[in-house]
Write a protein that holds these residues in place. Structure first.
Motif, PDB file in Angstrom:
ATOM      1  N   LYS A 161      -6.693  -1.282  -1.383  1.00  0.00           N
ATOM      2  CA  LYS A 161      -7.107   0.118  -1.116  1.00  0.00           C
ATOM      3  C   LYS A 161      -8.625   0.232  -1.040  1.00  0.00           C
ATOM      4  O   LYS A 161      -9.157   0.917  -0.181  1.00  0.00           O
ATOM      5  CB  LYS A 161      -6.588   1.043  -2.219  1.00  0.00           C
TER       6      LYS A 161
ATOM      7  N   ARG B  58      -2.913  -4.216  -5.104  1.00  0.00           N
ATOM      8  CA  ARG B  58      -2.829  -2.960  -4.348  1.00  0.00           C
ATOM      9  C   ARG B  58      -4.144  -2.180  -4.454  1.00  0.00           C
ATOM     10  O   ARG B  58      -4.661  -1.689  -3.453  1.00  0.00           O
ATOM     11  CB  ARG B  58      -1.650  -2.134  -4.882  1.00  0.00           C
ATOM     12  N   ASP B  59      -4.693  -2.103  -5.653  1.00  0.00           N
ATOM     13  CA  ASP B  59      -5.983  -1.421  -5.851  1.00  0.00           C
ATOM     14  C   ASP B  59      -7.098  -2.107  -5.061  1.00  0.00           C
ATOM     15  O   ASP B  59      -7.940  -1.452  -4.450  1.00  0.00           O
ATOM     16  CB  ASP B  59      -6.349  -1.356  -7.337  1.00  0.00           C
TER      17      ASP B  59
ATOM     18  N   LYS C 269     -10.297  -1.118   2.306  1.00  0.00           N
ATOM     19  CA  LYS C 269      -9.894  -0.516   3.583  1.00  0.00           C
ATOM     20  C   LYS C 269     -11.075  -0.124   4.411  1.00  0.00           C
ATOM     21  O   LYS C 269     -12.065   0.325   3.968  1.00  0.00           O
ATOM     22  CB  LYS C 269      -9.005   0.690   3.338  1.00  0.00           C
TER      23      LYS C 269
ATOM     24  N   LEU D 130       0.826  -1.208   0.000  1.00  0.00           N
ATOM     25  CA  LEU D 130       0.000   0.000   0.000  1.00  0.00           C
ATOM     26  C   LEU D 130       0.864   1.264   0.000  1.00  0.00           C
ATOM     27  O   LEU D 130       0.492   2.277  -0.599  1.00  0.00           O
ATOM     28  CB  LEU D 130      -0.955   0.003   1.191  1.00  0.00           C
TER      29      LEU D 130
END
Length: 147
Positions: free
Chosen positions: A144, A140-141, A147, A103
């Protein structure tokens, strides 16, 4: 500031992104020493070679055993290999340290700077497909948005 992050060698700042990095995880009822162990073994699911790779000592040994054609790989490998890679990466990056590292790369392009692999990395000429880097950016997307 750099717009990309390259990883491959043990002394790279982001080596932990590599499939050779020593971060194990549980998946499908097995413990995997590294992402490389998992990925290479999955070529031989349900065979003795699967067990041999799972249990071998190093990611280099796992890669060598996985690239041996002394045993036939599964017939659907080209169709499933990217999904298998992503599934393994999702489990590897459940590790809080690794998740934070990934992240922390923000929106930078992630590049597996392997001079040997022009599919998962960029190859010797730097023009390879970089599929590992691309899958890590997709993960990673995902992380994100969860979260």
């Amino acid at each position: 500031m750099a717009k990309s992050i390259k990883f491959f060698a043990k002394n790279d700042k982001y080596y932990q992104l590599s499939n050779f990095a020593g971060f194990g995880f549980e998946l499908d009822g097995h413990y995997w020493k590294t992402m490389e162990h998992y990925f290479q073994a999955m070529k031989f699911e349900g065979t003795e070679q699967f067990e041999r790779i799972r249990d071998c000592g190093s990611p280099k040994q796992a890669k060598d055993l996985g690239q041996s054609r002394a045993f036939p790989i599964r017939s659907d490998w080209d169709l499933v290999k990217e999904n298998i890679m992503l599934k393994g990466l999702r489990h590897k990056f459940k590790n809080a340290e690794l998740k934070s590292l990934l992240l922390g790369t923000g929106k930078k392009e992630l590049i597996e700077d392997s001079p040997y692999d022009k599919y998962w990395g960029v190859g010797a000429n730097g023009k390879g497909k970089n599929r590992l880097g691309q899958l890590l950016m997709s993960l990673r997307d995902e992380l994100k948005s969860n979260k």
